[in-house]
Design a protein around this motif. Sequence first.
Motif, PDB file in Angstrom:
ATOM      1  N   ASN A 180       0.623  -1.304  -0.099  1.00 39.14           N
ATOM      2  CA  ASN A 180      -0.065  -0.020  -0.041  1.00 39.14           C
ATOM      3  C   ASN A 180       0.795   1.261   0.159  1.00 39.14           C
ATOM      4  O   ASN A 180       1.866   1.159   0.957  1.00 39.14           O
ATOM      5  CB  ASN A 180      -0.852   0.008   1.159  1.00 39.14           C
ATOM      6  CG  ASN A 180      -2.179  -0.597   1.000  1.00 39.14           C
ATOM      7  OD1 ASN A 180      -2.438  -1.066   0.086  1.00 39.14           O
ATOM      8  ND2 ASN A 180      -2.802  -0.756   2.293  1.00 39.14           N
ATOM      9  N   THR A 208      -4.949   6.068   1.843  1.00 38.95           N
ATOM     10  CA  THR A 208      -4.129   5.003   0.869  1.00 38.95           C
ATOM     11  C   THR A 208      -4.180   5.704  -0.636  1.00 38.95           C
ATOM     12  O   THR A 208      -5.174   6.563  -1.060  1.00 38.95           O
ATOM     13  CB  THR A 208      -4.913   3.795   0.923  1.00 38.95           C
ATOM     14  OG1 THR A 208      -5.055   3.196   2.017  1.00 38.95           O
ATOM     15  CG2 THR A 208      -4.374   2.836  -0.087  1.00 38.95           C
ATOM     16  N   LYS A 225      -4.065   5.244  -4.592  1.00 39.67           N
ATOM     17  CA  LYS A 225      -3.961   3.880  -5.620  1.00 39.67           C
ATOM     18  C   LYS A 225      -2.944   4.158  -6.545  1.00 39.67           C
ATOM     19  O   LYS A 225      -2.371   5.127  -7.084  1.00 39.67           O
ATOM     20  CB  LYS A 225      -5.450   3.957  -6.218  1.00 39.67           C
ATOM     21  CG  LYS A 225      -6.323   3.870  -5.319  1.00 39.67           C
ATOM     22  CD  LYS A 225      -6.379   2.237  -4.681  1.00 39.67           C
ATOM     23  CE  LYS A 225      -7.592   2.252  -3.693  1.00 39.67           C
ATOM     24  NZ  LYS A 225      -7.781   0.956  -3.114  1.00 39.67           N
TER      25      LYS A 225
END
Length: 142
Positions: A27, A140, A142
């Motif tokens: 991540n 987070t 992407k």
Amino acid sequence: MGLKIKKLIIILILVFPVMILGQKERNKFVEGNAGIASVDDYSFSWPIPGCSALYGETYSNDGLVTEWQLGFAFPTIATAKLFVGGGDLDKNIGIGIRPWPFFIGPQAKIGRVSFSFEVGTNDTPSFEAGLIATMGYRWTIK
């Protein structure tokens, strides 16, 4: 800083990239942190607030979690942390080490929230602080 601590830092810097290369999941994130530091002692008798904005990546493989973070901080201007522990990308616990300012201690992450409580040298390598306690929130990427 003692010779044993310097050796530990060198070993972690050399071994950490190898640990990351073997990880399966990852991540990328941005994290905002707020915390307090115990300056000139280890008792929080004179706590000083601080904050940071960091970019990092967490890697996970069969229960082993590794992580790195790098960013801007107040009052130290910059900060970084390496982490090794157990769990997965969403929940983990382990040990973090900051090369600047120098601190070492436990870190836990549950969902998007992270916590740490770290011990420093109470002199120049730790920006004159003996202890820091932080709480962070992650977004987070992407």
